[in-house]
Design an enzyme around this catalytic site. Sequence first.
Site, PDB file in Angstrom:
ATOM      1  CB  CYS A 378      -0.968  -0.034   1.183  1.00 30.01           C
ATOM      2  SG  CYS A 378      -2.346   1.129   1.022  1.00 30.01           S
ATOM      3  CG  HIS A 513      -3.710  -3.755   2.714  1.00 24.54           C
ATOM      4  ND1 HIS A 513      -2.804  -3.354   3.685  1.00 24.54           N
ATOM      5  CD2 HIS A 513      -4.258  -2.613   2.228  1.00 24.54           C
ATOM      6  CE1 HIS A 513      -2.816  -2.038   3.777  1.00 24.54           C
ATOM      7  NE2 HIS A 513      -3.687  -1.558   2.902  1.00 24.54           N
ATOM      8  CD  GLU A 515      -1.671  -6.641   4.884  1.00 25.63           C
ATOM      9  OE1 GLU A 515      -1.889  -5.489   5.302  1.00 25.63           O
ATOM     10  OE2 GLU A 515      -1.123  -6.887   3.787  1.00 25.63           O
TER      11      GLU A 515
END
Length: 538
Positions: A378, A513, A515
């Site tokens: 990001c 993102h 994750e």
Amino acid sequence: MTKFIFVTGGVLSSLGKGITSASIATILKQSGFKVSMLKIDPYLNVDPGTMSPLEHGEVFVTADGAETDLDLGNYERFIDKTLTKINSFTTGQVYQSVIKREREGGYLGKTIQVIPHVVDEIKERIYAATEDNDFLIIELGGTVGDIEGLPFMEAIRSIRHELPKSNTMNIHLSLVPYIKAAGELKTKPTQHSVQELRRIGITPHMLVCRTERELPKNLKDKLALACDIDRNAVIEAGDAQSIYQVPLQFIKEGILTPLSEHFNIKIKPNMEKWDTLVKNILLPQNEVTIAFVGKYLDLKESYKSLTEALIHAGAHLSTKVNIHWCDSERIEDVGAYDIIGNSDAILVAGGFGQRGVNGKLAAIKYARENKVPYLGICLGMQLAIIEFAKNVLGLEDANSIEFDPATKNPLIYLIDEFIDQSGNKQLRTHESPMGGTMRLGEYPFEPLKGTHLQKAYGNNDIYYERHRHRYEANPKYKEQLENAGMIISGQSNGLIEAVELKDHPWFVGVQFHPEFTSHLETPNPIILEFVKQATKRK
């Protein structure tokens, strides 16, 4: 018919209701049942999207763009399932819906009260989350006795009367503290917590006891008798080296027996793969050190999904990932080499605001010039573009309009401007309550063939990842960047989704993102590849 398991907490918060709930869900899922989860947050905020990460920790984003509590991330990581906005709600959302319905005449002029109208709204949301699952595990935030939690307790009590008794189960998580001066474990806080729960009208079927010391048999018997719970339904929950050990510890504690007896079903989980991954976490064959550059390091819960994603990758590579926490403001003071010089790879995470940006730029420059594996997420991708523009393209005033609205070279700009210029209405954007448009939730991206991004994800044309940001890389500079050696390796509807460096062994920045989609059993591809590159460098 879906079976419901309600998980409540007593004595104090942060005992691990989310991990307890996710662990029970994992056991049921690994037994072949279709399982889903629901988090109820009693706070009055509509969602945690406007909360400070220093107070609340990470904001987890679902595939359909809901900003939720970080517990939803734990749910997905444990049960390897994509959840949506129906899997989380708050008091703020409940009252917002009730008031909206009243304003529209939905209650036909009746006086609106907590009982039945607010409680009915809560029950509707719980039932809506069942879908076609065999089990729905519902975690109620806060502790028993909290005034804001009472309507939810009433909804739980009411549901018990609407369904067959064998279709609902109440599990209570409570603290059994060890008093060092007395040299004893004390059960009285748990007894009082259960008494308060029963006063409300809910009798727990199982007691999960959080404790730092092993519970002797006589204390388990005492709790069972005092709390009117079957002896085999008093489960010890001690501290674990890894949260992913907890399902295995529960099985060892005998949790399968009370679950099977209550629901009158056979529960026999296959934990072989799970056990192997946990052993890889606890007893890895290798280890690497990753410099994690961020600015919320006082509260590492702000990066919960990302730190867990590194653990997932390490589990699949039998590698311990040591995180070297690097305060970006300290890098500004002493330089990148002194802080991150001994690391095997560098990670710059996302964030909002200008504080610490120069330190992150210094870390990125160090990774680029010294050929250290780099992953920017990001803001980490946006800053990689700015650093490249400043130091390779020679655009000294290159910046993001987030930090300098008057910059002559806005390498990063507001998403609103992209929509206005391109007329692209395919982007699903959300108006933030604090003003401005955010790109939230899951979007497709196309990896460029032959790039690190494509090698990590595979040979499909389109992949999906989640976003949470309001600034975008400016496509106006795409040609200049590419001519100087920066590869635009991923795009989505004309937006730059990923960048790489041509003359670097492994330097990747992604706007999304990754994750948020990493689970223990299925790690995210780009994070897995990043850890692989760190092991190669080591």
